[in-house]
Design a protein around this motif. Structure first.
Motif, PDB file in Angstrom:
ATOM      1  N   ASP A   1      17.526  79.931 -14.414  1.00  0.00           N
ATOM      2  CA  ASP A   1      18.972  80.413 -14.792  1.00  0.00           C
ATOM      3  C   ASP A   1      18.919  81.853 -14.562  1.00  0.00           C
ATOM      4  OD1 ASP A   1      21.421  80.119 -15.715  1.00  0.00           O
ATOM      5  OD2 ASP A   1      20.005  81.545 -17.960  1.00  0.00           O
ATOM      6  N   PRO A   2      19.887  82.118 -13.572  1.00  0.00           N
ATOM      7  CA  PRO A   2      20.894  80.937 -12.973  1.00  0.00           C
ATOM      8  C   PRO A   2      19.756  80.404 -11.591  1.00  0.00           C
ATOM      9  CG  PRO A   2      21.377  83.658 -12.103  1.00  0.00           C
ATOM     10  CD  PRO A   2      20.456  83.445 -13.540  1.00  0.00           C
ATOM     11  N   ILE A   3      20.458  79.754 -11.099  1.00  0.00           N
ATOM     12  CA  ILE A   3      20.531  78.820  -9.707  1.00  0.00           C
ATOM     13  C   ILE A   3      21.410  79.043  -8.813  1.00  0.00           C
ATOM     14  CG2 ILE A   3      18.186  77.496 -11.042  1.00  0.00           C
ATOM     15  CD1 ILE A   3      20.069  75.228 -10.007  1.00  0.00           C
ATOM     16  N   SER A   4      21.129  78.795  -7.898  1.00  0.00           N
ATOM     17  CA  SER A   4      22.011  79.622  -6.121  1.00  0.00           C
ATOM     18  C   SER A   4      22.377  77.792  -6.267  1.00  0.00           C
ATOM     19  CB  SER A   4      20.858  79.481  -4.970  1.00  0.00           C
ATOM     20  OG  SER A   4      20.122  78.702  -5.178  1.00  0.00           O
ATOM     21  N   PRO A   5      23.406  77.059  -5.676  1.00  0.00           N
ATOM     22  CA  PRO A   5      23.671  75.763  -4.957  1.00  0.00           C
ATOM     23  C   PRO A   5      22.973  75.844  -3.909  1.00  0.00           C
ATOM     24  CG  PRO A   5      26.043  77.155  -4.079  1.00  0.00           C
ATOM     25  CD  PRO A   5      24.351  78.035  -4.569  1.00  0.00           C
ATOM     26  N   ALA A   6      21.674  76.231  -3.363  1.00  0.00           N
ATOM     27  CA  ALA A   6      20.583  75.475  -2.043  1.00  0.00           C
ATOM     28  C   ALA A   6      19.424  75.139  -3.402  1.00  0.00           C
ATOM     29  CB  ALA A   6      20.059  77.210  -1.833  1.00  0.00           C
ATOM     30  N   VAL A   7      19.181  75.742  -4.227  1.00  0.00           N
ATOM     31  CA  VAL A   7      18.026  75.320  -5.117  1.00  0.00           C
ATOM     32  C   VAL A   7      18.908  74.014  -5.697  1.00  0.00           C
ATOM     33  CG1 VAL A   7      17.021  76.310  -7.436  1.00  0.00           C
ATOM     34  CG2 VAL A   7      16.730  77.613  -5.511  1.00  0.00           C
ATOM     35  N   ARG A   8      19.927  73.899  -6.915  1.00  0.00           N
ATOM     36  CA  ARG A   8      20.746  73.195  -6.995  1.00  0.00           C
ATOM     37  C   ARG A   8      20.849  71.320  -6.083  1.00  0.00           C
ATOM     38  NH1 ARG A   8      22.610  73.420 -11.657  1.00  0.00           N
ATOM     39  NH2 ARG A   8      23.392  75.215 -11.668  1.00  0.00           N
ATOM     40  N   ARG A   9      20.698  72.156  -4.915  1.00  0.00           N
ATOM     41  CA  ARG A   9      20.513  70.603  -4.125  1.00  0.00           C
ATOM     42  C   ARG A   9      19.313  70.490  -3.610  1.00  0.00           C
ATOM     43  NH1 ARG A   9      23.159  67.621  -0.260  1.00  0.00           N
ATOM     44  NH2 ARG A   9      22.412  67.540   1.938  1.00  0.00           N
ATOM     45  N   ILE A  10      18.561  70.914  -3.547  1.00  0.00           N
ATOM     46  CA  ILE A  10      17.178  70.511  -3.607  1.00  0.00           C
ATOM     47  C   ILE A  10      16.546  69.939  -5.358  1.00  0.00           C
ATOM     48  CG2 ILE A  10      14.400  71.596  -3.428  1.00  0.00           C
ATOM     49  CD1 ILE A  10      15.654  71.874  -0.834  1.00  0.00           C
ATOM     50  N   LEU A  11      16.779  70.043  -5.676  1.00  0.00           N
ATOM     51  CA  LEU A  11      16.581  69.929  -7.394  1.00  0.00           C
ATOM     52  C   LEU A  11      17.335  67.813  -7.553  1.00  0.00           C
ATOM     53  CD1 LEU A  11      16.943  72.475  -9.956  1.00  0.00           C
ATOM     54  CD2 LEU A  11      14.384  71.224  -9.028  1.00  0.00           C
ATOM     55  N   ALA A  12      18.380  68.280  -6.536  1.00  0.00           N
ATOM     56  CA  ALA A  12      18.608  67.184  -6.888  1.00  0.00           C
ATOM     57  C   ALA A  12      19.117  66.020  -5.619  1.00  0.00           C
ATOM     58  CB  ALA A  12      20.903  66.879  -6.442  1.00  0.00           C
ATOM     59  N   LEU A  13      18.420  66.249  -4.446  1.00  0.00           N
ATOM     60  CA  LEU A  13      17.462  65.375  -3.616  1.00  0.00           C
ATOM     61  C   LEU A  13      16.140  64.931  -4.305  1.00  0.00           C
ATOM     62  CD1 LEU A  13      18.622  67.249  -0.670  1.00  0.00           C
ATOM     63  CD2 LEU A  13      19.265  65.259  -1.531  1.00  0.00           C
ATOM     64  N   THR A  14      15.593  65.588  -4.776  1.00  0.00           N
ATOM     65  CA  THR A  14      13.910  65.269  -4.689  1.00  0.00           C
ATOM     66  C   THR A  14      14.146  64.785  -6.173  1.00  0.00           C
ATOM     67  OG1 THR A  14      14.186  67.365  -5.906  1.00  0.00           O
ATOM     68  CG2 THR A  14      12.708  66.749  -3.692  1.00  0.00           C
ATOM     69  N   GLY A  15      14.812  65.209  -7.057  1.00  0.00           N
ATOM     70  CA  GLY A  15      15.102  64.101  -8.437  1.00  0.00           C
ATOM     71  C   GLY A  15      13.809  65.195  -9.390  1.00  0.00           C
ATOM     72  N   TRP A  16      13.424  66.754  -9.821  1.00  0.00           N
ATOM     73  CA  TRP A  16      12.637  66.954 -10.430  1.00  0.00           C
ATOM     74  C   TRP A  16      13.373  68.061 -11.333  1.00  0.00           C
ATOM     75  CZ3 TRP A  16      10.558  69.618  -5.184  1.00  0.00           C
ATOM     76  CH2 TRP A  16       8.949  69.036  -4.660  1.00  0.00           C
ATOM     77  N   GLU A  17      15.030  67.656 -11.430  1.00  0.00           N
ATOM     78  CA  GLU A  17      15.136  68.385 -12.350  1.00  0.00           C
ATOM     79  C   GLU A  17      15.197  68.411 -13.972  1.00  0.00           C
ATOM     80  OE1 GLU A  17      16.495  65.826 -10.763  1.00  0.00           O
ATOM     81  OE2 GLU A  17      19.286  66.634 -10.139  1.00  0.00           O
ATOM     82  N   GLN A  18      14.400  66.728 -13.617  1.00  0.00           N
ATOM     83  CA  GLN A  18      13.689  66.735 -14.859  1.00  0.00           C
ATOM     84  C   GLN A  18      12.150  66.907 -15.515  1.00  0.00           C
ATOM     85  OE1 GLN A  18      15.847  65.285 -17.303  1.00  0.00           O
ATOM     86  NE2 GLN A  18      17.608  65.756 -16.078  1.00  0.00           N
ATOM     87  N   ALA A  19      11.196  67.401 -14.662  1.00  0.00           N
ATOM     88  CA  ALA A  19       9.993  67.489 -14.387  1.00  0.00           C
ATOM     89  C   ALA A  19       9.803  68.519 -15.103  1.00  0.00           C
ATOM     90  CB  ALA A  19       9.774  68.884 -12.829  1.00  0.00           C
ATOM     91  N   PRO A  20       7.979  67.304 -15.925  1.00  0.00           N
ATOM     92  CA  PRO A  20       7.505  68.142 -17.019  1.00  0.00           C
ATOM     93  C   PRO A  20       7.968  69.934 -17.338  1.00  0.00           C
ATOM     94  CG  PRO A  20       6.391  66.592 -16.101  1.00  0.00           C
ATOM     95  CD  PRO A  20       7.405  66.299 -15.253  1.00  0.00           C
ATOM     96  N   GLY A  21       8.585  70.257 -18.454  1.00  0.00           N
ATOM     97  CA  GLY A  21       8.027  72.208 -18.455  1.00  0.00           C
ATOM     98  C   GLY A  21       9.150  72.295 -17.676  1.00  0.00           C
ATOM     99  N   LEU A  22      10.083  71.989 -17.084  1.00  0.00           N
ATOM    100  CA  LEU A  22      11.355  72.530 -16.201  1.00  0.00           C
ATOM    101  C   LEU A  22      12.286  72.600 -17.326  1.00  0.00           C
ATOM    102  CD1 LEU A  22      11.691  74.749 -13.940  1.00  0.00           C
ATOM    103  CD2 LEU A  22      12.064  71.932 -12.810  1.00  0.00           C
ATOM    104  N   HIS A  23      13.141  73.357 -17.220  1.00  0.00           N
ATOM    105  CA  HIS A  23      14.613  73.654 -17.778  1.00  0.00           C
ATOM    106  C   HIS A  23      15.457  74.069 -16.829  1.00  0.00           C
ATOM    107  CE1 HIS A  23      17.503  73.441 -20.564  1.00  0.00           C
ATOM    108  NE2 HIS A  23      17.653  74.768 -20.479  1.00  0.00           N
ATOM    109  N   VAL A  24      16.206  72.787 -16.449  1.00  0.00           N
ATOM    110  CA  VAL A  24      17.658  73.684 -15.202  1.00  0.00           C
ATOM    111  C   VAL A  24      18.563  74.162 -16.154  1.00  0.00           C
ATOM    112  CG1 VAL A  24      18.889  73.102 -13.557  1.00  0.00           C
ATOM    113  CG2 VAL A  24      16.142  72.402 -13.429  1.00  0.00           C
ATOM    114  N   CYS A  25      19.069  75.429 -15.897  1.00  0.00           N
ATOM    115  CA  CYS A  25      20.518  75.336 -16.906  1.00  0.00           C
ATOM    116  C   CYS A  25      21.767  74.862 -16.541  1.00  0.00           C
ATOM    117  CB  CYS A  25      20.460  77.063 -17.547  1.00  0.00           C
ATOM    118  SG  CYS A  25      19.317  77.382 -17.752  1.00  0.00           S
ATOM    119  N   PRO A  26      22.490  74.696 -16.752  1.00  0.00           N
ATOM    120  CA  PRO A  26      23.893  74.129 -16.361  1.00  0.00           C
ATOM    121  C   PRO A  26      24.134  75.060 -15.205  1.00  0.00           C
ATOM    122  CG  PRO A  26      24.025  73.785 -18.619  1.00  0.00           C
ATOM    123  CD  PRO A  26      22.358  74.327 -18.237  1.00  0.00           C
TER     124      PRO A  26
END
Length: 108
Positions: free
Chosen positions: A83-108
């Motif tokens: 938090d915060p994250i760039s559009p590039a990071v948001r895209r990688i997270l979406a492509l990999t499905g890592w938004e739900q990775a253990p120990g990770l919290h991605v703010c909207p």
């Protein structure tokens, strides 16, 4: 205080809330900067770690994997907060499905 830097990326310590600000580009050639800073942050604090990735213009999958693996290494009472994250990071997270990775919290 700048933690580490090279010609394409800069990692800066942020004391409050505890974490790192990462700017520029992280790829195969300089991911050691990110790896070293994350290793330090895992050992240096006992609270959540906040990564400010708003200035990150590019990160490859191996760089993002470093972040996900660091989050998984945290104890159950700690979280790696993006938090915060760039559009590039948001895209990688979406492509990999890592938004739900253990120990990770991605703010909207």
């Amino acid at each position: 205080m700048t933690f580490e830097t090279d010609d394409r990326a800069r990692v800066t310590l942020v004391p409050h809330p505890f974490g790192l600000r990462i700017c520029g580009e992280i790829d195969r050639g300089n991911r050691h900067l990110l790896a070293g800073a994350l290793a330090w942050a895992l050992l240096a604090g006992s609270h959540d770690i906040r990564l400010d990735l708003s200035g990150l213009t590019f990160i490859d999958v191996s760089g993002m994997r470093l972040i996900v693996v660091a989050a998984a290494r945290l104890s159950a009472d700690r979280t790696l907060v993006l938090d915060p994250i760039s559009p590039a990071v948001r895209r990688i997270l979406a492509l990999t499905g890592w938004e739900q990775a253990p120990g990770l919290h991605v703010c909207p």
